[in-house]
Design an enzyme around this catalytic site. Structure first.
Site, PDB file in Angstrom:
ATOM      1  N   ARG A  63       0.873  -1.424  -0.119  1.00  0.00           N
ATOM      2  CA  ARG A  63      -0.036   0.001  -0.024  1.00  0.00           C
ATOM      3  C   ARG A  63       0.808   1.227  -0.141  1.00  0.00           C
ATOM      4  O   ARG A  63       1.970   1.325   0.861  1.00  0.00           O
ATOM      5  CB  ARG A  63      -0.924   0.068   1.272  1.00  0.00           C
ATOM      6  CG  ARG A  63      -2.006  -0.998   0.923  1.00  0.00           C
ATOM      7  CD  ARG A  63      -3.123  -0.858   2.166  1.00  0.00           C
ATOM      8  NE  ARG A  63      -4.264  -1.871   2.171  1.00  0.00           N
ATOM      9  CZ  ARG A  63      -5.163  -1.815   1.245  1.00  0.00           C
ATOM     10  NH1 ARG A  63      -5.298  -0.845   0.764  1.00  0.00           N
ATOM     11  NH2 ARG A  63      -5.918  -2.939   1.313  1.00  0.00           N
ATOM     12  N   ASP A  64       0.403   2.215  -0.616  1.00  0.00           N
ATOM     13  CA  ASP A  64       1.088   3.543  -0.796  1.00  0.00           C
ATOM     14  C   ASP A  64       0.838   4.338   0.458  1.00  0.00           C
ATOM     15  O   ASP A  64      -0.065   3.921   1.264  1.00  0.00           O
ATOM     16  CB  ASP A  64       0.412   4.476  -1.847  1.00  0.00           C
ATOM     17  CG  ASP A  64       1.495   5.627  -2.356  1.00  0.00           C
ATOM     18  OD1 ASP A  64       1.955   5.677  -3.485  1.00  0.00           O
ATOM     19  OD2 ASP A  64       1.568   6.341  -1.439  1.00  0.00           O
ATOM     20  N   ASN A  81       4.598   6.818 -13.044  1.00  0.00           N
ATOM     21  CA  ASN A  81       5.333   8.406 -13.249  1.00  0.00           C
ATOM     22  C   ASN A  81       6.854   8.059 -13.663  1.00  0.00           C
ATOM     23  O   ASN A  81       7.370   7.079 -13.152  1.00  0.00           O
ATOM     24  CB  ASN A  81       5.235   9.011 -11.900  1.00  0.00           C
ATOM     25  CG  ASN A  81       3.558   9.229 -11.511  1.00  0.00           C
ATOM     26  OD1 ASN A  81       2.839   9.706 -12.541  1.00  0.00           O
ATOM     27  ND2 ASN A  81       3.378   9.475 -10.353  1.00  0.00           N
ATOM     28  N   HIS A 100       7.836   1.719 -10.136  1.00  0.00           N
ATOM     29  CA  HIS A 100       6.669   1.312  -9.711  1.00  0.00           C
ATOM     30  C   HIS A 100       5.499   1.520 -10.363  1.00  0.00           C
ATOM     31  O   HIS A 100       5.233   2.811 -11.061  1.00  0.00           O
ATOM     32  CB  HIS A 100       6.556   1.836  -8.287  1.00  0.00           C
ATOM     33  CG  HIS A 100       6.539   3.345  -8.153  1.00  0.00           C
ATOM     34  ND1 HIS A 100       8.015   3.955  -8.191  1.00  0.00           N
ATOM     35  CD2 HIS A 100       5.802   4.416  -7.871  1.00  0.00           C
ATOM     36  CE1 HIS A 100       7.860   5.312  -8.104  1.00  0.00           C
ATOM     37  NE2 HIS A 100       6.563   5.673  -7.905  1.00  0.00           N
ATOM     38  N   HIS A 128       1.469   2.530  -9.888  1.00  0.00           N
ATOM     39  CA  HIS A 128       0.449   2.795  -9.042  1.00  0.00           C
ATOM     40  C   HIS A 128      -0.738   2.306  -9.330  1.00  0.00           C
ATOM     41  O   HIS A 128      -1.083   2.264 -10.700  1.00  0.00           O
ATOM     42  CB  HIS A 128       0.104   4.276  -9.033  1.00  0.00           C
ATOM     43  CG  HIS A 128       1.249   5.159  -8.375  1.00  0.00           C
ATOM     44  ND1 HIS A 128       1.284   5.815  -7.171  1.00  0.00           N
ATOM     45  CD2 HIS A 128       2.359   5.812  -9.123  1.00  0.00           C
ATOM     46  CE1 HIS A 128       2.431   6.350  -7.187  1.00  0.00           C
ATOM     47  NE2 HIS A 128       3.058   6.350  -8.249  1.00  0.00           N
TER      48      HIS A 128
HETATM   49  P1  DGP Z   1       6.063   8.499  -7.537  1.00  0.00           P
HETATM   50  O1  DGP Z   1       5.608   9.996  -7.235  1.00  0.00           O
HETATM   51  O2  DGP Z   1       5.259   8.039  -8.735  1.00  0.00           O
HETATM   52  O3  DGP Z   1       7.730   8.250  -7.380  1.00  0.00           O
HETATM   53  O4  DGP Z   1       5.190   7.890  -6.189  1.00  0.00           O
HETATM   54  C1  DGP Z   1       6.226   7.151  -5.087  1.00  0.00           C
HETATM   55  C2  DGP Z   1       4.896   6.980  -4.275  1.00  0.00           C
HETATM   56  O5  DGP Z   1       5.600   6.271  -3.361  1.00  0.00           O
HETATM   57  C3  DGP Z   1       4.100   8.105  -3.430  1.00  0.00           C
HETATM   58  O6  DGP Z   1       2.896   7.840  -3.765  1.00  0.00           O
HETATM   59  C4  DGP Z   1       4.300   7.834  -1.847  1.00  0.00           C
HETATM   60  C5  DGP Z   1       4.887   6.541  -1.839  1.00  0.00           C
HETATM   61  N1  DGP Z   1       6.097   6.160  -0.941  1.00  0.00           N
HETATM   62  C6  DGP Z   1       7.058   6.851  -0.793  1.00  0.00           C
HETATM   63  N2  DGP Z   1       7.780   6.599   0.320  1.00  0.00           N
HETATM   64  C7  DGP Z   1       7.046   5.336   1.195  1.00  0.00           C
HETATM   65  C8  DGP Z   1       7.332   4.619   1.768  1.00  0.00           C
HETATM   66  O7  DGP Z   1       8.369   4.469   2.551  1.00  0.00           O
HETATM   67  N3  DGP Z   1       6.524   3.276   2.123  1.00  0.00           N
HETATM   68  C9  DGP Z   1       5.125   3.290   1.106  1.00  0.00           C
HETATM   69  N4  DGP Z   1       4.471   2.436   1.576  1.00  0.00           N
HETATM   70  N5  DGP Z   1       4.867   3.982   0.048  1.00  0.00           N
HETATM   71  C10 DGP Z   1       5.863   5.271  -0.035  1.00  0.00           C
END
Ligand code: DGP
Length: 116
Positions: free
Chosen positions: A33-34, A89, A102, A104
């Protein structure tokens, strides 16, 4: 911009050095999960190997990249999402913040038409 694997946030999640709410895992892929969800369901699907961006994919990654879509479909099915959006992205200009490729997967609410 690139991030060395040893200092990559998502590599640390793969290694279990940082916690994550895991949704799916196999030999090659991990979904979790984000941390900052933009929808009621917001999962991230990553390869376990460090690939920084979509631009770093090469033909030998084709099956791996394709399987990310299959995991997206499985997550949507498992979480009963009637519709969902997948986003990759790419680079800072594309909104990428974490430089480990990654996907989403966003769902659980009505997505707006178009991509703004
Ligand atoms: P992007 O902008 O496409 O690089 O999205 C990175 C996503 O990663 C963002 O929606 C927040 C998520 N994210 C960043 N750090 C962490 C983390 O430590 N754990 C989790 N589960 N998600 C994270």
């Amino acid at each position: 911009m690139s991030t060395a694997a040893h200092e990559c946030l998502f590599c640390k999640i793969v290694a279990g050095e940082l916690p994550a709410n895991r949704l799916y895992e196999d030999d090659e892929l991990l979904a979790f999960r984000d941390i900052s969800p933009k929808a009621p369901f917001h999962g991230l699907i990553i390869p376990k190997i460090h690939i920084a961006t979509l631009n770093d994919l090469v033909p030998s990654h084709a099956a791996l990249a394709g399987r990310m879509f299959l995991v997206a479909k499985e997550l949507a099915n498992e979480h009963e999402l009637p519709g969902y959006r997948v986003v990759v992205n790419t680079n800072s200009e594309g909104g990428q913040v974490v430089f480990h490729i990654h996907m989403h997967v966003l769902g659980g609410r009505q997505m707006t038409a178009g991509l703004g």
